[in-house]
Design a protein around this motif. Structure first.
Motif, mmCIF file in Angstrom:
data_model
loop_
_atom_site.group_PDB
_atom_site.id
_atom_site.type_symbol
_atom_site.label_atom_id
_atom_site.label_comp_id
_atom_site.label_asym_id
_atom_site.label_seq_id
_atom_site.Cartn_x
_atom_site.Cartn_y
_atom_site.Cartn_z
ATOM 1 N N UNK B 109 -3.041 0.435 4.726
ATOM 2 C CA UNK B 109 -2.567 0.064 4.233
ATOM 3 C C UNK B 109 -4.469 -1.046 2.973
ATOM 4 N N UNK B 110 -5.243 -1.047 3.772
ATOM 5 C CA UNK B 110 -6.142 -1.273 2.935
ATOM 6 C C UNK B 110 -6.424 -0.683 1.308
ATOM 7 N N UNK B 111 -6.961 0.647 1.330
ATOM 8 C CA UNK B 111 -6.800 1.410 0.786
ATOM 9 C C UNK B 111 -5.823 1.616 -0.433
ATOM 10 N N UNK B 112 -4.558 1.721 0.277
ATOM 11 C CA UNK B 112 -3.283 1.014 -0.636
ATOM 12 C C UNK B 112 -3.245 0.059 -1.656
ATOM 13 N N UNK B 113 -4.060 -1.169 -1.230
ATOM 14 C CA UNK B 113 -3.260 -2.277 -0.957
ATOM 15 C C UNK B 113 -4.547 -2.832 -2.239
ATOM 16 N N UNK B 301 5.914 0.986 0.413
ATOM 17 C CA UNK B 301 6.304 1.159 -1.618
ATOM 18 C C UNK B 301 6.636 -0.638 -1.471
ATOM 19 N N UNK B 302 6.539 -1.353 -0.320
ATOM 20 C CA UNK B 302 6.319 -2.894 -0.663
ATOM 21 C C UNK B 302 5.317 -3.459 -0.704
ATOM 22 N N UNK B 303 4.046 -2.734 -0.718
ATOM 23 C CA UNK B 303 2.534 -3.266 -0.537
ATOM 24 C C UNK B 303 2.503 -2.892 -1.637
ATOM 25 N N UNK B 304 3.116 -1.475 -2.198
ATOM 26 C CA UNK B 304 2.117 -1.385 -3.627
ATOM 27 C C UNK B 304 2.600 -2.353 -4.351
#
Lengths: 324, 508
Positions: B109-113, B301-304
Motif C-alpha cells: 500500500x505504501x509503495x502504491x500510494x 485502485x481506490x488508493x491509486x
C-alpha cells in the motif's frame, strides 16, 4: 542571497519561550521596560496582509526596543479572538496587537466586544484605500454613474465583499451613507474569492483592496472605478480618487498598534518611540514600496482622534444600513 | 518566449546550494508533518512562512512548496499504518489503505500510494507549465451555481461510502451539515449555535474535528476497551509482498490519468483543495469501477485514485495563483504572502514577464515529487517498523499530536477542547457503527454548499442559472446518474460479493 537563519532560529526559541515568560512576567516598572520579549498579536493567519505588515514592523520595533518582538497569529472571528486577548491582557506593554478595523465594528454583532475606548492606541501604520471594482463588461464606466444607479434603483446593483465583519464591507456601508446608494450585497469568504468572481463576471461590482488585483486590472479582466483614499495610489495612477469624482469622502481600512487599557504612560512612551523609529526606518519605507501596501502613519494622539472620528462615521453607516 | 522555456529556464535557479538544500529539507519536514496526525500541509507552511521572509524567492518557494508536496503525500502513511489520515486529504485513502495493511499488505500500500502521489504530482506540474493560463481562465467560469454543484457532487459521494447502512451514513452526513452551520452566518455576521461563546463564532474548523474523530477517538478506544481487556491490539508489523504482477501494475496505471486530471482541475478551482479532489476521485472511481463492491474493504485502485488526485491538486492550486494572482486553496493563500513580500504580483503577465519564475516553480514541484518518491519507497520498508513501539506509547504520542494540531489552527486552546469532544463523538460513533467519513465530508463541503446557494439566490433569485450554465447542468446530470445507479450496485453486491480484503490478483 541573504539569509537571516540565525535570527529565525532565535525567533523560534523566543516563541517557544513565550508561555514560560508569560508566567514569569511581573509588574515590572517602566525603567526596565522592556526586559523580555514583547508579543504582537495578529488576528489573521500567517501570510495575509496583516501578518506580513506585522512582521516587518516587529523586525524594526525590536531594534528600537532591544528585545524581540514576536508575532503570534491568533486568527478567527474577524480578529475578535486576538482583540479579546489583548484587551484582557495584563497592561504591562508585553502584549500588543496589530489591529484591523475589528474594534470599530465587532460590537455591532457582539455587544461585549472591546471598542477603541477599551484599548490604548499606540499609532496607525497603514491604510489601504478601498476601491470600487467592476467586472470587465460592466455598464458602469465612471464612479459617479455607478453610485447614481445604485441610488436611483436601490438594491439593484450587486456588490461583493469579503465578509460582513471585514473592513471592505464596512467601507461599502460608509459609501452608502455618504452617497445615498443602496447595494445588493453578496458575501464572499475573503479577497481571494472576490477577484475571481469579478474576473469571471459572476458579480457586477466589489468593494476590495486594489493591490492584489494589479495584474487582473492591468490585463483588463477587472476595472477599477475609483479609490477612496486621499491621493491616487502610486501603483494605480489611472484610478481616480472619490474626491476627484465629486464624492467628498476620504476613507480606508486602517491597521494600528494597540495595547491593553491602562498601560502605564511611560511604557506607552517607550512603545511610541519604538514605533516612530520603526516607521521612519529605511527598511520600513522599502517594505511599503515593494509590497504596495500604503504607509499611513499617525502618532498616538492623532491616531486616537482619527479612530474616534472613524467610529462616528461607522456608527452612522451602520444606522443608515439598519434603518432601511 | 519559446513555450519550452517554461520547462527549461528554472533548472539553473534551483540547482544551486540553498534552493536544493531547502527543497530537500522542506520535503522531509513536509512528509513528517503529513505523516504525523495533527500538523498538515497548511499548518506546516504557516509555521515556516515567517522564516522565509528573509530569503530570496527561489529559496523561499523551494522550502514552502517542498513542505506542501511532502505533507499531502505524507498523510497517506498514517492513513495506512494507524488508520488516521495524517492530513484531511487522506480521509478517503484511510477507507481502503488500512484494511489492506491489516491484511498484511502495508508495504505494498505504501509503495502504491507513493508512486500514485508521485505520478499525480508530476502530471499537475506539467499541466501547470503548459496549460496554466488556459485552465485558469476556464476556472473563472465557475460561479456560485457551479461551485454549488461541485459541493453537491462531493456530498452525494456519501451514498458511495455508506458501507452497510445507508441510514447511518445519512445520519452522519446530516450531522456534519448541521455542525457546518455553527459560527457566524455570512449575510449579517450574527452567530449561529454559538451560545454566547466567542470562540464558537469562528465555527467548527474541520482540522480539530477530524483529529478528534480519527485520532483522539482511537486513543479513547484504546484506553476504554483495548487496554482494559488486556488483549494486545493489532499493530501492523508485517510488510507483506511489495511486488505486483505486471498486468496488475498496468491496470493500476490505467487509473492514474483520469484522477490526475480530476485533481488538477479541482486544485485549480479557488476555494476547493486536496481533500475535495480526493473525495471526488473516490466517488468517480467507485462509480466507474467494475468491482465497486470491493471498495471500503481494501481496494488498490481506490488508493491509486485518491493519492493521484490529492497530489495533483498541488500543481492545480498553483495555476490560479500564478496565472491570476488568486490562491487555489488555503495553503497557496499563505504562499501568495511570500510572493507579495518579494514584490512579485502573480497574474496574467507573469508568464510573459517572468517565465523563469514560473519555470522555477515547475522545477521545484517536479523535484519535490522525485524526492518524496525516493523517501516514500525507501520508507515503505522502514515506516511500519517504527510502529512496533508499544501501543501505549504510540497512543500517548497520537494524543499529544492531536492537541498540538488542534491548537495550531488558530493558536487557540479552545480548539483542543473541540478536538477532545469530537474524540468522544468519534468513539461513540464507532460503537454505534456509524461511519465517520460522511460527517467530515459534509463538514468540509457544507460551507461551500451554503455560501454558494446563498450567493446564487441573491444574484439570481430565479435559480434558473443552475440549469442554464453548461457546467452546472452537466454536474447535475452526473449527480442524478449517481443516484440512479445504487440499485444496480446493490444487485451487483448480492451477486458476487468478495470476502473482506481479498484481492484476487495480488494473491496469485
Amino acid at each position: 542571497m541573504h539569509f537571516s537563519v540565525s535570527k529565525s532560529i532565535a525567533r523560534i526559541i523566543a516563541a517557544a519561550g513565550i508561555a514560560g515568560m508569560a508566567i514569569m512576567a511581573s509588574g515590572a516598572s517602566a525603567q526596565d521596560y522592556p526586559d523580555h520579549e514583547v508579543t504582537m498579536l495578529v488576528g489573521f493567519n500567517a501570510g495575509g496582509a496583516t501578518d506580513v505588515i506585522a512582521r516587518a514592523l516587529a523586525d524594526q520595533m525590536e531594534k528600537a526596543l532591544g528585545q524581540p518582538v514576536v508575532v503570534v497569529n491568533k486568527s478567527g472571528a474577524g480578529g475578535l479572538l486576538a482583540l479579546n486577548e489583548v484587551a484582557r491582557a495584563k497592561p504591562d506593554g508585553y502584549t500588543l496587537m496589530l489591529s484591523t478595523a475589528t474594534p470599530l465594528t465587532a460590537s455591532r454583532s457582539e455587544p461585549e466586544a472591546p471598542t477603541v475606548d477599551d484599548v490604548e492606541v499606540i499609532g496607525i501604520v497603514n491604510l489601504d484605500g478601498s476601491a470600487v471594482l467592476v467586472k470587465a463588461d460592466s455598464e458602469f464606466k465612471t464612479l459617479d454613474a455607478f453610485f447614481e444607479a445604485a441610488k436611483d434603483k436601490p438594491n439593484s446593483v450587486v456588490m461583493a465583499h469579503a465578509g460582513v465583519g471585514g473592513s471592505y464591507y464596512l467601507n461599502a456601508l460608509v459609501w452608502e451613507a455618504t452617497t445615498g446608494a443602496k447595494f445588493k450585497y453578496v458575501p464572499y469568504g475573503g479577497g481571494s474569492e472576490i477577484y475571481p468572481a469579478l474576473a469571471g463576471g459572476h458579480v457586477e461590482s466589489a468593494s476590495a483592496v486594489l493591490s492584489p488585483a494589479k495584474q487582473l486590472i492591468g490585463s483588463g479582466q477587472i476595472r477599477a472605478l475609483g479609490v477612496s483614499s486621499a491621493e491616487r495610489n502610486p501603483s494605480f495612477p489611472d484610478v481616480p480618487t472619490f474626491k476627484e469624482s465629486g464624492i467628498d469622502l476620504v476613507w480606508g481600512a486602517p491597521k494600528f498598534v494597540i495595547a491593553p487599557k491602562d498601560t502605564p504612560e511611560d511604557v506607552i512612551a517607550v512603545l511610541s518611540d519604538a514605533l516612530d523609529q520603526a516607521m521612519n526606518s529605511e527598511e520600513m519605507n522599502e517594505f511599503w514600496a515593494k509590497t504596495g501596501y500604503e504607509k499611513f502613519y499617525l502618532k498616538r494622539d492623532e491616531a486616537t482622534q482619527y479612530l474616534q472620528n472613524a467610529q462616528k462615521s461607522i456608527n452612522e453607516a451602520f444606522a443608515n444600513a439598519d434603518g432601511k | 518566449m519559446n513555450s519550452l522555456d517554461l520547462y527549461m529556464l528554472g533548472w539553473s535557479n534551483i540547482f544551486s546550494f540553498w534552493p536544493l538544500l531547502l527543497l530537500f529539507v522542506g520535503v522531509i519536514v513536509g512528509v513528517i508533518f503529513g505523516a504525523l496526525p495533527g500538523l498538515g500541509a497548511t499548518a506546516g507552511v504557516a509555521i515556516v512562512v515567517p522564516l522565509t521572509y528573509g530569503m530570496d524567492l527561489n529559496a523561499s518557494l523551494s522550502l514552502l512548496l517542498g513542505i506542501f508536496c511532502g505533507a499531502i503525500f505524507g498523510g497517506s502513511i498514517s492513513a495506512t499504518l494507524i488508520n488516521i489520515p495524517g492530513v484531511p486529504a487522506a480521509m478517503m485513502t484511510v477507507l481502503e489503505a488500512y484494511p489492506l495493511a491489516r491484511a498484511g499488505k502495508a508495504g505494498l500500500v505504501l509503495a502504491v500510494s507513493t508512486i500514485s502521489s508521485f505520478l499525480g504530482g508530476i502530471f499537475s506540474a506539467i499541466m501547470l507549465a503548459f496549460f496554466a493560463p488556459l485552465l485558469a481562465s476556464w476556472a473563472l467560469r465557475f460561479g456560485p451555481q457551479e461551485y454549488f454543484m461541485v459541493a453537491l457532487l462531493g456530498i452525494s459521494v456519501i451514498v458511495l461510502i455508506s458501507g452497510d447502512s445507508m441510514p447511518r451514513a445519512l445520519f452522519a452526513g446530516f450531522l456534519g451539515l448541521l455542525l457546518a452551520t455553527v459560527g457566524e452566518e455570512a449575510l449579517r455576521g450574527f452567530p449561529r449555535y454559538a451560545f454566547g461563546v466567542t470562540d464558537l463564532r469562528v465555527g467548527l474548523h474541520f482540522i480539530p474535528v477530524s483529529l478528534g474523530l480519527y485520532g483522539m477517538a482511537q486513543v479513547f478506544n484504546y484506553l476504554i476497551d483495548e487496554a482494559r481487556s488486556g488483549q494486545e491490539p493489532e499493530i501492523i508489523r508485517s510488510l507483506g509482498k511489495i511486488t505486483l504482477p505486471f498486468r496488475r501494475v498496468l491496470s493500476l496505471l490505467w487509473v492514474v490519468p483520469r484522477n490526475a486530471v480530476i485533481g488538477t482541475i479541482v486544485g485549480a478551482l479557488p476555494g476547493t483543495g486536496a481533500t475535495i479532489g480526493a473525495i471526488l476521485s473516490y466517488g468517480v472511481e467507485k462509480r466507474i469501477s467494475r468491482t465497486p463492491e470491493a471498495f471500503g474493504k481494501g481496494h488498490l485502485e481506490a488508493i491509486v485514485a485518491t493519492e493521484t488526485s490529492n497530489n495533483a491538486t498541488i500543481g492545480g492550486a498553483m495555476i490560479p495563483l500564478l496565472a491570476l494572482g488568486i490562491p487555489g486553496d488555503a495553503t497557496t493563500a499563505i504562499i501568495l504572502g511570500a510572493f507579495i513580500l518579494h514584490g512579485v504580483a502573480p497574474g496574467p503577465t507573469l508568464f510573459l514577464q517572468q517565465p523563469d519564475l514560473v519555470s522555477s516553480i515547475f522545477v521545484i514541484i517536479l523535484l519535490a515529487n522525485v524526492i518524496f518518491l525516493i523517501v516514500g519507497l525507501a520508507g515503505a520498508r522502514i515506516f511500519p517498523k517504527l510502529l512496533s513501539i508499544p501501543k501505549n506509547i504510540l497512543m500517548t504520542i497520537v494524543a499529544l499530536l492531536c492537541m498540538v494540531g488542534a491548537f495550531s489552527v488558530h493558536n487557540n486552546a479552545f480548539d483542543i477542547g473541540t478536538m477532545v469532544v469530537f474524540g468522544v463523538v468519534g468513539y461513540l460513533m464507532r460503537k454505534a457503527h456509524i461511519p465517520i467519513a460522511p460527517l467530515l465530508l459534509t463538514l468540509i463541503l457544507g460551507p461551500l454548499l451554503e455560501s454558494n446557494i446563498q450567493r446564487a439566490a441573491i444574484i439570481d433569485p430565479t435559480f434558473i442559472g443552475f440549469l442554464t450554465s453548461p457546467i452546472s447542468l452537466s454536474i447535475l446530470i452526473a449527480i442524478i446518474a449517481m443516484f440512479a445507479v445504487p440499485p444496480i450496485i446493490q444487485r451487483y453486491k448480492s451477486a458476487n460479493a468478495l470476502p473482506v480484503g481479498e484481492d484476487k490478483e495480488t494473491t496469485s
